[in-house]
Design an enzyme around this catalytic site. Structure first.
Site, PDB file in Angstrom:
ATOM      1  N   GLY A 108       0.904  -1.335  -0.153  1.00 51.57           N
ATOM      2  CA  GLY A 108       0.137  -0.150   0.203  1.00 51.57           C
ATOM      3  C   GLY A 108       0.862   1.432   0.116  1.00 51.57           C
ATOM      4  CB  SER A 112      -1.763   2.703   3.334  1.00 51.65           C
ATOM      5  OG  SER A 112      -0.555   1.760   3.381  1.00 51.65           O
ATOM      6  CB  SER A 115       4.946  -0.226   9.839  1.00 57.06           C
ATOM      7  OG  SER A 115       5.667   0.034   8.721  1.00 57.06           O
ATOM      8  CB  THR A 116       0.009   0.347  12.052  1.00 57.75           C
ATOM      9  OG1 THR A 116       0.651   1.751  11.975  1.00 57.75           O
ATOM     10  CG2 THR A 116      -0.962   0.404  13.148  1.00 57.75           C
ATOM     11  CG  ASP A 138      11.207   2.756   6.201  1.00 51.03           C
ATOM     12  OD1 ASP A 138      11.281   2.915   4.952  1.00 51.03           O
ATOM     13  OD2 ASP A 138      10.712   3.648   6.903  1.00 51.03           O
ATOM     14  NE  ARG A 155      10.333   2.466  -5.166  1.00 47.79           N
ATOM     15  CZ  ARG A 155       9.233   3.404  -4.830  1.00 47.79           C
ATOM     16  NH1 ARG A 155       9.223   4.291  -5.824  1.00 47.79           N
ATOM     17  NH2 ARG A 155       8.366   2.929  -3.804  1.00 47.79           N
ATOM     18  CB  ILE A 181       5.647   1.164  -1.006  1.00 49.29           C
ATOM     19  CG1 ILE A 181       5.465   2.328   0.347  1.00 49.29           C
ATOM     20  CG2 ILE A 181       4.576   1.555  -2.245  1.00 49.29           C
ATOM     21  CD1 ILE A 181       6.204   3.552  -0.010  1.00 49.29           C
ATOM     22  CB  SER A 182       5.673  -3.844  -2.866  1.00 45.75           C
ATOM     23  OG  SER A 182       4.593  -4.217  -2.009  1.00 45.75           O
TER      24      SER A 182
END
EC number: 2.7.1.25
Length: 276
Positions: A108, A112, A115-116, A138, A155, A181-182
């Site tokens: 995402g 978004s 990580s959470t 990260d 990337r 993110i990908s």
């Protein structure tokens, strides 16, 4: 275990851990592993050698030992390599852990909630006694991928490396949570192709750009809008949403990270990944 201060050759007999090789349907026990070991001058454990200098046979499951099988091959720029098989396989490691190894790929936009969600999911599975590991986008750039920039080719290499590492975690029987993110489908699909059918669970954080930019937890959107970051996903570089992801989550409706993690855990449970 080798007693402290042992100097001479010791015979170690290690019985099969309960739950790995034994099953309720089998009354007779499997064979045990027998290793001849010694303690070196620095206190480290080493395999002993026969009088002729060779390493003694290591008896393993059902009498099989680690083998070098298959022809020499070329993979990428690596030539004359051979895949080394071992008698302890993924299914054995899964029985040991009482879970099935897989990759939860969380994708995402920045901000978004990837990580959470990963941390909430990790904590929830930990409380259930399941072994997980997070590969955060990260975090991996602090070590494994510290040599990569944010250019398009780097990337892609970043995602390729994480996909390969995630595959190894899954093969070890661990539930690997990859949070990146990908942005490109081709890269994510390439990672999916590394794993057996069903072992790659794509989780899309379907949060609008406007919401992510309003959050801007790292201040990156502000820098991108000011032209200080080039090629930033969502601003001057595209994000390609998944077309057929296993799970889609959004927080615009006020869904909490715990509720989202519960949805992922429910999916894993229904698919049988939380037991061997």
């Amino acid at each position: 275990m080798i007693a402290a201060g042992a100097k001479s050759l010791l015979g170690l007999s290690m019985a099969s851990p309960k739950g790995i090789f034994d099953s309720n349907s089998m009354s007779n026990s499997r064979s045990v592993v027998v290793v001849r070991a010694c303690v070196s001058m620095d206190g480290s454990q080493t395999l002993s050698h026969n009088k002729n200098g060779s390493i003694p046979e290591v008896k393993s499951i059902n009498g099989h030992t680690g083998q070098k099988q298959g022809p020499l091959s070329t993979v990428g720029n690596s030539t004359n390599i051979k895949w080394h098989e071992c008698s302890v396989e993924k299914v054995d490691r899964q029985r040991l852990l009482d879970q099935k190894g897989c990759v939860i790929w969380v994708t995402g936009l920045s901000g978004s909630g990837k990580s959470t969600l990963a941390c909430a999911l990790n904590q929830m599975l930990y409380q259930k006694g399941k072994l997980c590991y997070i590969l955060d986008g990260d975090n991996v750039r602090h070590g494994l991928n510290r040599d990569l920039s944010f250019k398009a080719e780097d990337r892609a290499e970043n995602i390729r490396r994480v996909g390969e590492v995630a595959k190894l975690f899954a093969d070890a029987g661990i539930i690997c949570i990859a949070s990146l993110i990908s942005p490109y489908r081709t890269d994510r699909d390439a990672c999916r192709s590394l794993l057996p059918e069903g072992d790659f669970v794509e989780v899309f954080m379907d949060v609008p750009l406007s919401v992510c930019e309003a959050r801007d937890p790292k201040g990156l959107y502000k820098l991108a809008r000011a032209g200080k970051i080039k090629g930033f996903t969502g601003i001057d570089d595209p994000y390609e949403p998944p077309l057929n992801c296993e799970i889609s989550l959004g927080r615009e409706g006020g869904t909490s990270p715990i509720e989202m993690a519960e949805k992922v855990v429910g999916y894993l449970d229904n698919k049988g990944y939380l037991q061997a």
